[in-house]
Design an enzyme around this catalytic site. Structure first.
Site, PDB file in Angstrom:
ATOM      1  N   SER A 110     -38.002   8.170   8.398  1.00 41.98           N
ATOM      2  CA  SER A 110     -36.976   9.146   8.036  1.00 41.98           C
ATOM      3  C   SER A 110     -37.173   9.611   6.598  1.00 41.98           C
ATOM      4  O   SER A 110     -37.301   8.803   5.679  1.00 41.98           O
ATOM      5  CB  SER A 110     -35.591   8.522   8.203  1.00 41.98           C
ATOM      6  OG  SER A 110     -34.593   9.443   7.887  1.00 41.98           O
ATOM      7  N   GLY A 111     -37.195  10.939   6.405  1.00 46.24           N
ATOM      8  CA  GLY A 111     -37.374  11.504   5.074  1.00 46.24           C
ATOM      9  C   GLY A 111     -38.808  11.795   4.712  1.00 46.24           C
ATOM     10  O   GLY A 111     -39.097  12.258   3.608  1.00 46.24           O
ATOM     11  N   THR A 128     -39.515  16.894  10.355  1.00 46.23           N
ATOM     12  CA  THR A 128     -38.834  18.112  10.802  1.00 46.23           C
ATOM     13  C   THR A 128     -39.412  19.342  10.109  1.00 46.23           C
ATOM     14  O   THR A 128     -39.613  20.388  10.736  1.00 46.23           O
ATOM     15  CB  THR A 128     -37.326  18.013  10.515  1.00 46.23           C
ATOM     16  OG1 THR A 128     -36.796  16.866  11.191  1.00 46.23           O
ATOM     17  CG2 THR A 128     -36.597  19.249  10.988  1.00 46.23           C
ATOM     18  N   ASN A 154     -32.490   9.872   3.991  1.00 50.23           N
ATOM     19  CA  ASN A 154     -32.823  11.271   4.220  1.00 50.23           C
ATOM     20  C   ASN A 154     -31.532  12.068   4.398  1.00 50.23           C
ATOM     21  O   ASN A 154     -30.678  11.691   5.190  1.00 50.23           O
ATOM     22  CB  ASN A 154     -33.708  11.380   5.481  1.00 50.23           C
ATOM     23  CG  ASN A 154     -34.176  12.797   5.741  1.00 50.23           C
ATOM     24  OD1 ASN A 154     -33.921  13.703   4.958  1.00 50.23           O
ATOM     25  ND2 ASN A 154     -34.863  12.994   6.845  1.00 50.23           N
ATOM     26  N   SER A 180     -33.266  13.435  11.464  1.00 45.19           N
ATOM     27  CA  SER A 180     -33.103  13.683  12.903  1.00 45.19           C
ATOM     28  C   SER A 180     -32.641  12.394  13.566  1.00 45.19           C
ATOM     29  O   SER A 180     -33.332  11.379  13.509  1.00 45.19           O
ATOM     30  CB  SER A 180     -34.433  14.130  13.516  1.00 45.19           C
ATOM     31  OG  SER A 180     -34.850  15.347  12.966  1.00 45.19           O
ATOM     32  N   GLY A 200     -39.389   7.928  13.192  1.00 46.33           N
ATOM     33  CA  GLY A 200     -40.397   7.037  12.643  1.00 46.33           C
ATOM     34  C   GLY A 200     -39.919   5.595  12.721  1.00 46.33           C
ATOM     35  O   GLY A 200     -38.771   5.298  13.049  1.00 46.33           O
ATOM     36  N   GLU A 209     -38.318   2.351  11.782  1.00 51.97           N
ATOM     37  CA  GLU A 209     -37.168   2.157  10.897  1.00 51.97           C
ATOM     38  C   GLU A 209     -36.942   0.673  10.619  1.00 51.97           C
ATOM     39  O   GLU A 209     -36.892  -0.142  11.550  1.00 51.97           O
ATOM     40  CB  GLU A 209     -35.895   2.754  11.515  1.00 51.97           C
ATOM     41  CG  GLU A 209     -35.903   4.268  11.537  1.00 51.97           C
ATOM     42  CD  GLU A 209     -34.565   4.873  11.905  1.00 51.97           C
ATOM     43  OE1 GLU A 209     -34.405   6.090  11.736  1.00 51.97           O
ATOM     44  OE2 GLU A 209     -33.667   4.128  12.352  1.00 51.97           O
TER      45      GLU A 209
END
Length: 961
Positions: free
Chosen positions: A107-108, A112, A157, A161, A384, A386
């Site tokens: 994430s981040g 996206t 993030n 998503s 991703g 985590e």
């Protein structure tokens, strides 16, 4: 790519396959950091693209950049996401097969954004028409809509998503984007009712409250204050500096209209979102028996209005459970905790099903109903790996998904490598790598995997809890090398585990999961009587989300984990049938700080994304491979036999070239269409030799080219000069011919005109006569008389101008007279009038008169002075024009007043007589003055005083008189 090898010391290697330090993680990170420092965020591992998030805007996504990468060989330009997108597109067109791009990272990391950049590239690069533009616009606009409903701020993030997305972009045989389809995976519904500190609910809630128009909010029963809604305040960070909810609201509304949502759809959709917020504000109290009651139902009334369900029906569904006992139904009251659970379960169900409806509705707008053959490019933007301080059911599912994708990734990479080797006739060398099938089986194996144990515990009768689930895991997985719990761990490991934790050793590292909430989240139960109530809704979207047919089935619905496992299996089947391409996104640091490269964090991501494994697979045999034509075209200058042109088969030319360069047999292999080079150092040596040769060639080519250009330029200039000269001579000759013809014509006309000059005006003499007139007038202009008296200088006219000349002479005379008259001053006029009188008196009588006509009269103006006393003396002042002339006259006149009056009247100069007191000055001669002093005495007298003045004394008698 080869062209950039010369800059490798400064900006690093563009393809890790060519990294000189064989499979060194340290060298891998150093190369990433070197490129990141130069704002080069993209690097290849073969055709895999690594993207490092710079956390700042880079000027590398312009229309100019897109044009640069369109239709260009993949390795010809520096690494870029546009290069990957373009290569996938042209591979699809040339091979007429399906492809997909897997975008992964935590994430981040920028997944996206990478997906957006690929979509934007296809929107610009693909052929255009009105219909195709509509499809592309809808694809692009689906992003902000899905982000609003499926993304949220997390600790890592601000636009994370919270669902997985796979989008197929459909192309026809011409390469036009004609349709699309989206699949969504595992929306994090628990976020609707609970957010950790520092996190937010889904974006759409804040966008609606902060950006919604006043009329809309009034219609939905909402206020412009997120703090008034329980589902929006738990994370205590409603406002985020990087998020502008008001602007995003406008974007979402515009996107919905582009995707072809009508006004009713939008109204009902936002009514559902508002109903979830109101549902969160429904609070329960306990009665004396501990059962849930609703003391105030204002929020519930808004839920009732927005969903179109009677408020009393909703009230009963949220406070009682309906139990079927044989042929009758019994209402069992909820405790407060059960009521809160039922309320939150309903909120999650409404939002989750509305999200599914939204995805389906977008798919309807993207659907292409043409039955013709289509190829697709899939975009998989998936969560991703985590790892949080507390990892729950969602992280378990997400990390299981990453295990499956890693397994697929290695399989497809090995398969692609092996197929290329076999196609080229190169012997395949087995690759040693970590096979994570053991971890995938640990999670998904039928009857024995973690998901199976979890499902069994959820479905068995009795009191199943999260801890009983953990006990079952310990019972069945106790000896598994990748599974450990507090009970199974040694003393050292127990220090890092809680009693309610279990730990899995994933391919990316260890992750500890807390079992609290696993049973509830996996069940995701919504009581049957609540489902029945939702089917009564008058909201059209809710009617589709809770279909009537759902209540007819007595079969227990699949658990969340099983649904997710099955959807992953279907996704794996979809991806296996396509050619794979990869984008691996990395976070440069955890603080979103531009320019900062956290080596520890990046090393961790490199490990769990399997980048080193992928590099080992790519480098297991031959690090570099190129088609013969491409290799020969670049390096042919290094061998005299292949330079400047190789006439034979490209493979023979490459063989000649590498033998000339001294390649050893173990350094390369010749395939059917490609040369395979084993070591990066071999390619570097070739590239360095080419760099030296290139400068020499450039000098020679430059000299030849300059000579060629100079000769060509000289020939062009000479030809141009000759052409200009020829044209100029022609122009001059034509001018001379025309000039002479004109001269002949004019001379003939003048001769004829001269002969007939005295005749009446005809065509033969008209121009000559006009010339004569013009010539006479020009001469006359320069010789006009200057005065009226000049009667002799007027030019004699030619016969044709006699009458005209006389008229002009008279006009000129009148003009001079008028000019002379206008220039006469009053003094001059007086002179002339005197001259007229003089003429009447003296003309013909006085001999000297004629000579005096032209001479102006001398100024004879007279003025008189006298005293104010009783004397009879007056002084006449005259103008002196001659130094020898006598001056003023002093007269004594007994009739003083009569004399002066007559003079004044005759001269019409009454103002010229001055009466003075005391003394009067007078001029004896020019420049010599005298004076007369006046006084009174006993008797009148006149005498010369001692001061030289004339003394005039008058008696008292005259004064008194």
């Amino acid at each position: 790519m080869e062209g950039a090898l010369i800059a490798r010391d400064r900006v690093g290697i563009q393809d890790f396959v060519l990294l000189d330090a064989h499979n060194s993680e340290t060298a891998f990170l150093d190369n990433l950091k070197k490129r990141f420092t130069e704002d080069l965020i993209y690097t290849y591992i073969g055709t895999l693209l690594i993207s490092v998030n710079p956390y700042k805007e880079l000027d590398i996504y312009t229309k100019k950049q897109m044009d640069l990468y369109m239709g260009v060989n993949f390795f010809e330009l520096p690494p870029h996401i546009y290069a990957l997108a373009d290569n996938v597109y042209h591979t699809m067109l040339s091979e007429a097969n399906n492809n997909f791009i897997l975008i992964s990272g935590e994430s981040g990391a920028g997944k996206t954004e990478a997906s957006k950049k690929i979509l934007q590239y296809y929107a610009v690069s693909c052929p255009s028409s009105t219909l195709l533009d509509t499809v592309r616009d809808r694809m692009l606009m689906s992003n902000p809509v899905l982000e609003a409903f499926g993304n949220a701020k997390t600790m890592k993030n601000d636009n994370s998503s919270r669902f997985g997305k796979y989008m197929d972009i459909q192309f026809d045989c011409q390469g036009d984007a004609v349709g699309g389809h989206i699949l969504s995976y595992l929306l994090e519904k628990s976020r609707v009712v609970h957010q950790n500190h520092g996190e937010r609910n889904f974006h759409i809630f804040y966008q609606l409250v902060e950006g919604g128009e006043e009329d809309l909010l009034r219609h939905l029963g909402l206020e412009k204050d997120t703090k008034r809604y329980s589902y929006l305040v738990q994370g205590e960070c409603s406002n985020v500096s990087s998020i502008n909810d008001k602007n995003d609201w406008k974007t979402v509304k515009n996107a919905l209209s582009v995707i072809d949502f009508d006004a009713n759809d939008i109204e009902h959709l936002f009514g559902i979102i508002a109903s979830v917020l109101h549902l969160g504000n429904v609070h329960f109290d306990g009665d004396t028996k501990g059962y849930a009651t609703l003391n105030t139902n204002a929020a519930l009334r808004w839920v009732s209005k927005l969903l179109g369900i009677h408020v009393q029906v909703l009230h009963e569904a949220l406070t009682f459970r309906k139990i079927e006992a044989k042929s009758e139904e019994v209402l069992s009251p909820f405790t407060v905790d059960h009521a809160i659970y039922a309320r939150d379960a309903l909120a999650k169900a409404i939002y989750g099903r509305a999200f599914t409806w939204l995805v389906n509705r977008i798919n309807e707008s993207l659907e292409n109903k043409d039955s013709g053959r289509k190829t697709v490019i899939g975009l998989l933007d998936i969560y991703g790996f985590e790892v949080f301080s507390v990892n729950s059911f969602e992280q378990f599912c997400i990390n299981y998904c990453n295990e499956k994708l890693q397994q697929l990734f290695i399989q497809l990479t090995l398969k692609a490598e092996q197929e290329e080797y076999e196609a080229e006739g190169i012997g395949w060398e087995p690759v040693q790598f970590f096979n994570n099938k053991i971890i995938c089986d640990l999670v998904e194996e039928k009857h024995r995997g973690i998901i199976s144990v979890l499902d069994e515990e959820c479905m068995r009768p009795g009191d199943a809890t999260d801890l009983t689930f953990l006990d079952k895991l310990e019972e069945k997985m106790g000896n598994h090398p990748h599974f450990v719990t507090y009970k199974l761990a040694d003393k050292k490991t127990r220090k890092s585990l809680e009693r309610g934790d279990f730990r899995l050793l994933h391919y990316a590292g260890e992750v500890t999961y807390c079992v609290v909430g696993f049973i509830d989240k996996n069940n995701d139960l919504l009581y049957k009587n609540i489902k029945d109530v939702m089917r009564l809704s008058k909201n059209p979207i809710i009617q589709q989300c809770f279909p009537a047919t759902e209540g007819d089935s007595r079969r227990r619905p699949e658990t969340v984990a099983t649904q997710f496992k099955n959807s992953l299996l279907r996704l794996t089947e979809i991806l296996t049938a396509k050619e794979a391409w990869y984008v691996r996104c990395l976070k440069s640091n955890d603080n979103k700080q531009p320019g900062k490269f956290d080596e520890v964090l990046v090393r961790h991501q490199v490990k769990y994304l399997g980048l080193m494994e992928h590099l080992r697979v790519r480098r297991a045999g031959f690090a570099y491979r190129r088609r013969y034509e491409v290799f020969l075209k670049r390096y042919k200058a290094l061998c005299p036999a292949t330079w400047p042109h190789w006439k034979g088969v490209p493979s023979d030319g490459v063989e000649k070239l590498v033998q000339h360069l001294g390649y050893q047999p173990d350094e390369y292999k010749m395939g059917k269409t490609k040369i395979f080079i084993r070591y990066a150092r071999t390619l570097f040596a070739t590239e360095d030799a080419f760099e030296i040769c290139k400068h020499e060639l450039a000098t020679r080519i430059q000299a030849k080219y300059k000579g060629y250009r100079a000769k060509g330029e000289f020939r062009k200039q000479k030809e141009a000069a000759t052409k200009i000269e020829t044209c100029w001579r022609g122009v001059q000759a034509r001018k001379e011919r025309d000039r002479r013809a004109w001269a002949v014509k004019i001379i003939k006309q003048f001769i004829k005109g001269y002969i007939t000059r005295r005749e009446a005006k005809t065509t033969d003499n008209s121009e000559y006569l006009a010339f004569v007139r013009q010539s006479y007038l020009n001469r006359l202009k320069d010789n006009l008389p200057k005065t009226v008296l000049d009667k002799t200088t007027w030019l004699t006219p030619p016969p044709v101008m006699t009458e005209t000349s006389e008229i002009l002479r008279q006009l000129h005379t009148r003009m001079m007279v008028r000019k002379y008259v206008r220039g006469i001053t009053p003094q001059k006029k007086a002179q002339l009038q005197q001259k007229v009188v003089t003429s009447g008196i003296f003309k013909g009588k006085k001999d000297s008169y004629p000579s005096s006509i032209a001479v102006p009269f001398v100024d004879t103006r007279i003025s008189a002075s006298l005293s104010n006393l009783g004397d009879s003396v007056m002084i006449l002042h005259v103008a002196l024009n001659d130094p020898k002339q006598k001056g003023d006259m002093i007269l004594q006149c007994d009739h003083l007043f009569e004399a002066l009056t007559k003079l004044a009247m005759i001269a019409n100069k009454q103002n010229n007589i001055k009466v003075v007191q005391g003394s009067i000055k007078f001029e004896i001669q020019a420049g010599k003055e005298g004076g007369v002093d006046f006084s009174v005495g006993q008797e009148p007298m006149i005498y010369k005083g001692k001061n030289g003045h004339l003394m005039v004394v008058s008696d008292y008698f005259h004064i008194s008189a």
